[in-house]
Design a protein around this motif. Structure first.
Motif, PDB file in Angstrom:
ATOM      1  N   ASN A 115       0.727  -1.148  -0.074  1.00 57.33           N
ATOM      2  CA  ASN A 115       0.057  -0.001   0.035  1.00 57.33           C
ATOM      3  C   ASN A 115       1.052   1.270  -0.010  1.00 57.33           C
ATOM      4  OD1 ASN A 115      -2.730  -0.944   0.163  1.00 57.33           O
ATOM      5  ND2 ASN A 115      -1.897  -1.985   2.178  1.00 57.33           N
ATOM      6  N   ASP A 116       1.835   1.225  -0.946  1.00 61.00           N
ATOM      7  CA  ASP A 116       2.924   2.323  -0.940  1.00 61.00           C
ATOM      8  C   ASP A 116       3.135   2.591  -2.324  1.00 61.00           C
ATOM      9  OD1 ASP A 116       4.793   4.284  -0.648  1.00 61.00           O
ATOM     10  OD2 ASP A 116       5.774   3.321   1.110  1.00 61.00           O
ATOM     11  N   THR A 117       2.882   3.748  -3.057  1.00 55.29           N
ATOM     12  CA  THR A 117       3.332   3.879  -4.459  1.00 55.29           C
ATOM     13  C   THR A 117       4.750   3.747  -4.801  1.00 55.29           C
ATOM     14  OG1 THR A 117       3.110   6.300  -4.092  1.00 55.29           O
ATOM     15  CG2 THR A 117       1.136   5.234  -4.730  1.00 55.29           C
ATOM     16  N   LEU A 118       5.387   3.841  -3.675  1.00 58.19           N
ATOM     17  CA  LEU A 118       6.927   3.998  -3.745  1.00 58.19           C
ATOM     18  C   LEU A 118       7.491   2.692  -4.488  1.00 58.19           C
ATOM     19  CD1 LEU A 118       9.904   4.901  -2.757  1.00 58.19           C
ATOM     20  CD2 LEU A 118       9.644   3.491  -0.803  1.00 58.19           C
ATOM     21  N   TYR A 119       6.499   1.625  -4.249  1.00 54.43           N
ATOM     22  CA  TYR A 119       7.016   0.110  -4.813  1.00 54.43           C
ATOM     23  C   TYR A 119       6.508  -0.144  -6.295  1.00 54.43           C
ATOM     24  CZ  TYR A 119       8.200  -0.892  -0.021  1.00 54.43           C
ATOM     25  OH  TYR A 119       8.859  -0.844   1.146  1.00 54.43           O
ATOM     26  N   TRP A 120       5.574   1.038  -6.807  1.00 51.98           N
ATOM     27  CA  TRP A 120       5.075   0.688  -8.032  1.00 51.98           C
ATOM     28  C   TRP A 120       5.808   1.555  -9.249  1.00 51.98           C
ATOM     29  CZ3 TRP A 120       2.831  -2.217  -5.408  1.00 51.98           C
ATOM     30  CH2 TRP A 120       1.560  -2.041  -4.407  1.00 51.98           C
TER      31      TRP A 120
END
Length: 338
Positions: A115-120
């Motif tokens: 649930n963290d856009t850092l990983y997308w």
């Protein structure tokens, strides 16, 4: 006499070697299929730990079938869908003795979701695929990667970095250029719509009112049923609906953008067309007549790949493995068995 003795010796020697090799191969096959009674069997499911940004998560995989020589790792589209829309593969590949592996990418389906856009982001997903490949003992002698839609982007990017670790590549329903994909959506697909529907869709997009129910009311008959899966939406296969219902919207919007026409997310400028010449492994590009991806551009991709071949699905759309199944699976199986 001396020649006869040497010939006889060599015949015995090579016959002995052949028997030993045959026994070795048979033992390997027996060991491969043997069920380990010391552990609980779980239907081929394996949760794989992957380390990313100094944090460990787990991603879900499941093996279907057994074949030590042909293993197909499936990369789902979206971004943010699940493996489930691939379930029709079960009706075709096992009967041909082909093993394949379902895999939910991080943030998708049965896998962990940070649930963290850092990983997308694309580079991180490439490293994730490599960790999954290693954990499943997939090698350059048996592993094919099939990427569909966004999974095709991931497969291309993976091959450019790690092609020496796999045997073959299948790019299914994905162009190698997001700018060209956007251009095709604007200049070809959009103009095939009824003018009044396109006008209303454009108004909604200009207002960024993507949650408006009217948006999907217009898209389903005018776009989805024409270019995603060419069936009335009420008749879409259950695995497709189940997968789409589980879409990770955060992942989808971050990478794809909120619009269905082209890409506006962080993949907007992705273009590897000029790099296809560097992928030397055997490759198959699959395009379809009614796809959201330009089938002519995908044929061009085949010409740029040094060892590429093209499979064209004349009745298919973006999910050609549903609406042109016979063409899709015959071509895929022939490729895998060559």
């Amino acid at each position: 006499m001396k020649t006869v003795l040497i010939t006889a010796f060599l015949t015995i020697f090579f016959t002995s070697c052949k028997k030993e090799n045959s026994i070795s191969v048979k033992e390997k096959i027996v060991n491969y299929y043997q069920i380990d009674s010391t552990v609980i069997q779980d239907g081929g499911v394996k949760m794989i730990p992957i380390t990313t940004n100094d944090t460990t998560f787990h991603v879900w995989t499941k093996r279907i079938g057994n074949n030590p020589k042909i293993k197909v790792l499936l990369l789902n589209g979206g971004p943010g869908c699940t493996h489930e829309y691939f379930e029709c593969f079960e009706n075709f590949l096992p009967a041909e003795g082909i093993e394949f592996i379902y895999y939910d990418q991080l943030g998708c389906g049965n896998s962990d979701n940070p649930n963290d856009t850092l990983y997308w982001n694309l580079p991180r997903y490439v490293e994730e695929v490599e960790q999954v490949r290693k954990a499943l003992n997939l090698t350059k002698d048996n592993c094919y990667i099939l990427g569909h839609s966004w999974g095709g982007i991931l497969a291309i990017e993976y091959a450019l970095k790690y092609q020496n670790n796999i045997k073959g590549l299948i790019i299914s329903n994905m162009m190698s250029s997001c700018p060209e994909y956007g251009k095709y959506a604007d200049e070809v697909l959009a103009l095939q719509m009824k003018p009044e529907a396109l006008f209303e869709i454009n108004k909604i997009e200009e207002a960024k009112d993507f949650s408006n129910p009217r948006y999907m009311e217009l898209l389903i008959p005018n776009f989805y049923e024409q270019h995603i899966l060419r069936l009335p939406a009420k008749d879409w296969p259950e695995p497709v609906n189940r997968s789409f219902d589980k879409m990770n919207q955060s992942l989808y919007v971050t990478m794809q953008g909120p619009s269905e026409f082209g890409i506006a997310g962080n993949l907007e400028k992705w273009d590897r067309t000029n790099d296809l010449k560097n992928i030397n492994i055997t490759s198959l590009v699959i395009g379809a007549e009614y796809d959201t991806m330009d089938p002519k551009f995908m044929k061009k991709m085949t010409d740029l790949l040094p060892n590429g071949s093209y499979l064209y699905c004349p009745k298919g759309s973006h999910l050609a493995f549903y609406d042109d199944q016979q063409t899709y699976f015959k071509g895929l199986i022939d490729f895998l068995k060559q």
